[in-house]
Every structure is written in structure tokens, then in C-alpha cells.
Scaffold this active site. Structure first.
Site, PDB file in Angstrom:
ATOM      1  N   CYS A 240      45.212  39.224  57.554  1.00 50.58           N
ATOM      2  CA  CYS A 240      46.533  38.626  57.780  1.00 50.58           C
ATOM      3  C   CYS A 240      47.489  39.538  58.538  1.00 50.58           C
ATOM      4  CB  CYS A 240      47.158  38.178  56.461  1.00 50.58           C
ATOM      5  SG  CYS A 240      47.374  39.482  55.235  1.00 50.58           S
TER       6      CYS A 240
ATOM      7  N   LYS B  87      43.231  35.996  42.567  1.00 49.89           N
ATOM      8  CA  LYS B  87      44.495  36.243  43.284  1.00 49.89           C
ATOM      9  C   LYS B  87      45.212  34.904  43.410  1.00 49.89           C
ATOM     10  CE  LYS B  87      46.401  37.923  47.671  1.00 49.89           C
ATOM     11  NZ  LYS B  87      46.084  38.523  48.989  1.00 49.89           N
TER      12      LYS B  87
ATOM     13  N   LYS C  82      45.541  39.430  40.251  1.00 41.74           N
ATOM     14  CA  LYS C  82      46.785  39.655  40.984  1.00 41.74           C
ATOM     15  C   LYS C  82      47.571  38.349  41.073  1.00 41.74           C
ATOM     16  CE  LYS C  82      48.474  40.877  45.618  1.00 41.74           C
ATOM     17  NZ  LYS C  82      48.095  41.210  46.997  1.00 41.74           N
TER      18      LYS C  82
END
Length: 328
Positions: free
Chosen positions: A123, A198, A251
């Protein structure tokens, strides 16, 4: 009063209180996330992340040297390319002259005993800001995304990373990365830490400011997990363990303590990591600044809750403070 009702005798003294914890916080549990930019002399404050900066490779010794002396044992590197040309395939991610590979080599030379992990994602390096390749309609094209992520992970390992940590959430990337590492003779020399659970969280804002990784359009909800998706998280944890992950990560951390506990239950023979993300860190600072609580007390409460849930590794921007606090 019944004998079974009396509990306070077991924690009336500071030492006996500490014995009530199954595990104690230690310095080695903390992994410090650091942002490496492609300006080699940079030291740039990140306003939304109190006390954190983007660093250039030439400034790493002055930054990390004092922390290593205080007991810093591990870091995880995030590249922040500001001066390169991004493209749809994230070509700069594993540029040999780019910030991550240069930082790996510098840190291996400076601090041979420092454990170096590298976040693996596209990203920060793609022109569209998404974590993989895209179809014409803007949806994720999984197979070439996974192949490219595996290539980047391998190049970080070849540069000297002790650990590669894919955070992209593409299906099948753990198996692909593990296979690449094995084929290169690195399967038993490089740890694979998977961001297995995540979630698509609102707590990533300061990180995206720091890394310049916000998507140019849309969001990441088609590949990051829905916040209420406990079953999906459990399936992802089991899948990644089966595909070859050496460490399982959850996360964010504090809103997902139940998932940390699930991970510890589902894969009891794997180390469990959690990432106290940028928004969690910023919230604790904001609350302390507003007088809601004392910063150190709240930081300990948060970290100890993660360990109580089952984590043995905590990625945290509080790492420098804990190096001090755990020496006291």
C-alpha cells in the site's frame, strides 16, 4: 463468611499481587515499529503520533543506539517512500536502494543482536494505495498480488531481515511466502509472522498519516476483517498456522482481546503477537493529556491486558517508554 470467599489474602502485598499474573511484562516482549523514509537524513515529526518520527537511514544510529543500550531487542520496519515514483504493482517496495532494504543492512551492521522484522505490504508503494494488484473494476486481483508480496518478502529476507510480516490480508499469501523462503534456502532462517486477524479498524488513521498509505479510492473492507467477524478471525488464524506462519498476530489489540485469547487457544504452540496500533497509542496519550488518567498507569494496564489475553509479543509505540519503566 465462607473460607472460599476470601481472596484478598492472596494479593495484599505488591509481590504477591505480581504473582497473580501468569506472565509478567518484559522488555523482550516489545517490538518497536519504526518508519523509514527515503530521505537518508530525515528526522521528521509525525503530529498525530506523539513522540514518533520518520527517520532516514543515516539517522538510525542516533535514534536507536540509546534504545539498544536500554534493552531494545526488536524492531519492525515500515517503508515511507516520499521521493520515488509509485506504480500499480508497488515496484519500489523491494528496491535495493529503497529505505527498507538499506535500513536492514545498516541495522545488521550497527546492531548485530537486534532482531529486525519487516512489514510486507504494497500500500505504501502503489499509486492507488491498496495492498495488492487491482482488476479493471478496482477489486483485488489476488493471485498476482500474492506472488508480488512473496517476492517482496523474499527480497527482505535476502537483505538480512530476521522476520517478514505480511500485513496485506490477501488470501494464500502465507503459503506463497513460506514456499519462496524454503525454495531460497531461508525457510529455517527467516521467521514468518502473519497479521492473521487484521481488522478493518478506525484506529489506523495516525499510521496512514505517518506512512502515506491511505487508499486513493474506496477502502480495505474487502480484505481486512469486519470488526464483528469473530468466526472469520478464528478461521484466518487456523489457516495461516496451517500455511506455515511461525507467529500469529492480532491487530488492533485492545478492542480485540477476545481474538487474542482465541488465537492462544486455537494455536497454543505458536507465539501470539498483537499490534497496539497508532490510534490506540494516540488515544492513551489524548486521555492522559485530558487528565482522564496517568499515562504510565494506563499504558501498563493496556499492555498487561494484552498479555493476560494471551499475547507474548506486543508491537507498540510505547516501546521506548517501557524500556525505561521496566528498568525502574
Amino acid at each position: 463468611m465462607e473460607i472460599s470467599s476470601i481472596l484478598q489474602g492472596g494479593y495484599h502485598h505488591p509481590l504477591s499481587r505480581s504473582w497473580q499474573s501468569r506472565r509478567q511484562l518484559t522488555k523482550s516482549m516489545f517490538m518497536y515499529p519504526i518508519f523509514i523514509t527515503d530521505d537518508p537524513n530525515a528526522s521528521v515529526e509525525i503530529p498525530s503520533l506523539p513522540g514518533q518520527r520518520r527517520w532516514g537511514v543515516n539517522r538510525l544510529e542516533e535514534f536507536l543506539g540509546p534504545l539498544v543500550q536500554k534493552g531494545l531487542s526488536s524492531v519492525i520496519l515500515f517503508g515511507v517512500p516520499l521521493n520515488c515514483e509509485k506504480d500499480s504493482k508497488g515496484t519500489p517496495a523491494d528496491d535495493p536502494s529503497g529505505p527498507v532494504i538499506q535500513a536492514i543492512k545498516r541495522l545488521r551492521t550497527l546492531y548485530p543482536s537486534l532482531y529486525i522484522a519487516c512489514d510486507v505490504c504494497l500500500c505504501e508503494y502503489t499509486s492507488h494505495g491498496h495492498c495488492g494488484f487491482l482488476h479493471q473494476d478496482g477489486t483485488i486481483n489476488t493471485e498476482p498480488s500474492v506472488e508480488r508480496l512473496a517476492e517482496v518478502a523474499l527480497n527482505y529476507a535476502l537483505a538480512g531481515a530476521h522476520c517478514v510480516a505480511p500485513s496485506d490480508m490477501m488470501d494464500g499469501r502465507i503459503k506463497a511466502i513460506k514456499r519462496k523462503l524454503i525454495e531460497a534456502g531461508l525457510g529455517n532462517r527467516c521467521t514468518l509472522m502473519s497479521y492473521s486477524a487484521k481488522f478493518a479498524s478506525s484506529l489506523y488513521g495516525p499510521f496512514r498519516d505517518a506512512a502515506g498509505s491511505a487508499p486513493a479510492f474506496g477502502d480495505r473492507k474487502c480484505y481486512q476483517l469486519p470488526p464483528a467477524a469473530k468466526g472469520l478471525a478464528r478461521r484466518a488464524i487456523l489457516r495461516d498456522a496451517t500455511e506455515g506462519a511461525d507467529i500469529i498476530m492480532v491487530k488492533p489489540a485492545l478492542p480485540y482481546l477476545d481474538v487474542i485469547g482465541d488465537a492462544a487457544e486455537l494455536v497454543p504452540n505458536h507465539p501470539i503477537a498483537c499490534y497496539q496500533v497508532s490510534g490506540e497509542f494516540a488515544m492513551i496519550h489524548a486521555g492522559a493529556k485530558a487528565g482522564v488518567y496517568e499515562l504510565k498507569t494506563m499504558a501498563f494496564e493496556a499492555a498487561e491486558s494484552m498479555v493476560r489475553a494471551g499475547a507474548g509479543i506486543i508491537l507498540s509505540y510505547f516501546t521506548p517508554e517501557f524500556l525505561e519503566w521496566l528498568s525502574a
